[in-house]
Scaffold this active site. Structure first.
Site, short mmCIF file in Angstrom:
data_model
loop_
_atom_site.label_atom_id
_atom_site.label_comp_id
_atom_site.label_asym_id
_atom_site.label_seq_id
_atom_site.Cartn_x
_atom_site.Cartn_y
_atom_site.Cartn_z
N ASN A 7 0.86 -1.19 0.00
CA ASN A 7 0.00 0.00 0.00
C ASN A 7 0.90 1.24 0.00
O ASN A 7 1.51 1.56 1.01
CB ASN A 7 -0.90 -0.04 1.25
CG ASN A 7 -1.82 1.17 1.35
OD1 ASN A 7 -1.80 2.06 0.49
ND2 ASN A 7 -2.62 1.20 2.40
N ARG A 91 -2.90 -2.09 -3.16
CA ARG A 91 -4.07 -1.24 -2.95
C ARG A 91 -3.99 -0.10 -3.96
O ARG A 91 -2.97 0.59 -4.05
CB ARG A 91 -4.05 -0.66 -1.54
CG ARG A 91 -5.18 0.30 -1.34
CD ARG A 91 -5.08 1.03 -0.04
NE ARG A 91 -6.22 1.92 0.09
CZ ARG A 91 -6.17 3.10 0.68
NH1 ARG A 91 -5.03 3.54 1.19
NH2 ARG A 91 -7.25 3.83 0.78
N HIS A 180 -13.27 3.06 0.62
CA HIS A 180 -13.23 2.02 1.67
C HIS A 180 -13.88 0.72 1.20
O HIS A 180 -14.32 -0.08 2.02
CB HIS A 180 -13.96 2.46 2.96
CG HIS A 180 -13.34 3.57 3.71
ND1 HIS A 180 -14.10 4.53 4.36
CD2 HIS A 180 -12.05 3.89 3.95
CE1 HIS A 180 -13.28 5.39 4.96
NE2 HIS A 180 -12.03 5.03 4.71
N ARG A 241 -12.27 15.82 7.99
CA ARG A 241 -13.06 16.16 6.79
C ARG A 241 -14.47 16.57 7.18
O ARG A 241 -15.07 15.97 8.07
CB ARG A 241 -13.14 14.96 5.84
CG ARG A 241 -11.82 14.53 5.27
CD ARG A 241 -12.04 13.45 4.21
NE ARG A 241 -10.80 12.78 3.88
CZ ARG A 241 -10.63 11.45 3.89
NH1 ARG A 241 -11.65 10.65 4.19
NH2 ARG A 241 -9.47 10.94 3.58
N GLU A 384 -8.17 -4.94 5.61
CA GLU A 384 -8.09 -4.67 4.17
C GLU A 384 -6.93 -5.42 3.53
O GLU A 384 -7.04 -5.88 2.40
CB GLU A 384 -7.96 -3.15 3.96
CG GLU A 384 -9.26 -2.44 4.31
CD GLU A 384 -9.10 -0.95 4.55
OE1 GLU A 384 -9.38 -0.20 3.63
OE2 GLU A 384 -8.72 -0.56 5.66
#
Ligand code: AMP
Length: 397
Positions: A7, A91, A180, A241, A384
């Site tokens: 990743n 990823r 996600h 955010r 993940e």
């Protein structure tokens, strides 16, 4: 089969080496500050202590080379030779509309990932650098791309088209993509296992609540709606955010604060969310502590966060016309019984009943619904990297 999962960020590279026989993690680690001063590799073989290896690491190719050398190293390595790595899973953040599932990487796939740079200018370029670095350092080893957006590609048009002129979609690919996806897919599969049901027979609402946060409505294993949009900024109020806001605020604040587009983007992505509301921290542990000590804005930030999660769960229960299970995952979802209980307190009308004792758990797959609850409430730790390794294994056979 041994699979390396990679990743890549702009200045970092995270990795895990899996032995897929029992899905064991043989080693994991992180290369940080790539291209900067103070770069280092932090490597953890199996359950052993971490080792820190400082070095000059000027690019991702050198980082990957160092990872491979460390994996085969006599003292801290976990494999005897590089050939043991049979495949690499990457990823990749944005797959646009090109990719509705993971794919074996070839030149055509690389062209398509390059075309998605426009949609994820900060994320896709380092992902591409990681793939190119692995091709050079591990020639002939098959590589797979696993996209954050792919799982959400089953959304119907009514969920992904914005209320803008249709040309914005046709000419500029402006639509909701969702992110996600690898996490939502993983917890969907694990939830079905925990409930001992086929995924095809389940209506799920999956809540990935971490620093970044998103929710998905999943019917029979297919995403029908999700809270993030063209970018990960839409939806829930997150660590830093803002999530959903009136879009008219954008030009208004650009004028008031004298910010250009990048400046306001930074304001909404890095300075907002629970951090911006509270002025305390983006970390929910700090907010809970501050709130307990009487900090009103920290308490308000936590309230706003839960309220927004409730609004999404409520609307997705309507979209799905019912829900069999509500799933919580990621840093906050896995570790905060208080948040789970608070969020679920709005759904007694759906027949949701939480078992407080069972809910007093962190980071362990648990059905914490009370006996007789009409809707199951589940904690499923996300993974993940394992999802990427599984997809990679399936594709390389
Ligand atoms: P993630 O992005 O999934 O790594 O989640 C990170 C976030 O999870 C952090 O910002 C924390 O706010 C939250 N978190 C992690 N552990 C806890 C905990 N024990 N209690 C409350 N929040 C937590």
């Amino acid at each position: 089969m041994k699979i390396l999962v990679v990743n890549c960020g702009s200045s970092s590279l995270k990795y895990q080496l899996f032995d897929m026989k029992n899905e064991d993690v043989l080693a994991k680690g992180l290369v940080e500050r790539i291209g900067l001063e103070g770069a280092q590799l932090v490597h953890q073989p199996g359950q052993s202590d971490k080792v820190k290896i400082p070095a000059e690491i000027s690019n991702h190719k050198i980082a990957i080379k160092m990872v491979i050398e460390t994996l085969v190293d006599d003292s801290v390595g976990v494999i005897s030779k590089m050939d043991e790595i049979q495949a690499v899973g990457h990823r990749v953040v944005h797959g646009g509309e090109e990719f509705s599932e993971s794919v074996l990487i070839n030149d055509k796939v690389m062209d398509a990932i390059n075309k998605c740079i426009d949609l994820a200018p900060l994320h896709n370029p380092p992902n591409i650098m990681g793939i190119e670095a692995c091709s050079e350092v591990l020639p002939g080893v098959e590589q797979v791309a696993v996209f954050d957006t792919a799982f959400h590609q089953t959304m119907p048009e009514k969920s992904f088209i914005y209320g803008l002129p249709y040309e914005a979609y046709e000419e500029h690919a402006i639509r909701r993509y969702g992110f996600h996806g690898t996490s939502h897919k993983f917890v969907t599969q694990q939830a079905a296992k925990l409930l001992n049901k086929n995924v095809e027979d389940l209506k799920l609402i999956t809540c990935h609540l971490g620093n970044g946060a998103s929710i998905a409505a999943i019917d029979g294993g297919q995403v029908v709606d999700t809270s993030m949009g063209l970018t990960p900024l839409e939806g829930l109020v997150m660590g830093t955010r803002c999530g959903d806001i009136d879009p008219a605020i954008v030009p208004f604040l650009m004028k008031k604060l004298d910010l250009d587009a990048d400046g306001l983007n930074n304001y909404m992505n890095k300075k907002s969310g629970v951090m911006g509301i509270s002025g305390v921290s983006s970390d929910f542990r700090d907010l809970e502590e501050a709130s307990e000590k009487g900090n009103k804005r920290a308490a308000l930030a936590l309230d706003i966060f839960s309220h927004r999660v409730q609004k999404y769960i409520g609307s997705y229960a309507a979209v799905l016309n019912g829900v069999d299970a509500i799933v919580f995952t990621a840093g906050l979802g896995e570790n905060s019984p208080e948040t789970r209980e608070q969020v679920l307190s709005s759904f007694t009308y759906l027949g949701v009943e939480v078992d407080k004792e069972k809910n007093n758990v962190r980071g362990k797959a648990t059905d914490f619904s009370a006996e007789g609850s009409k809707v199951k409430t589940l904690l499923i730790p996300t993974n993940e990297e394992l999802m990427i390794a599984r997809d990679t294994k399936n594709l390389v056979g």
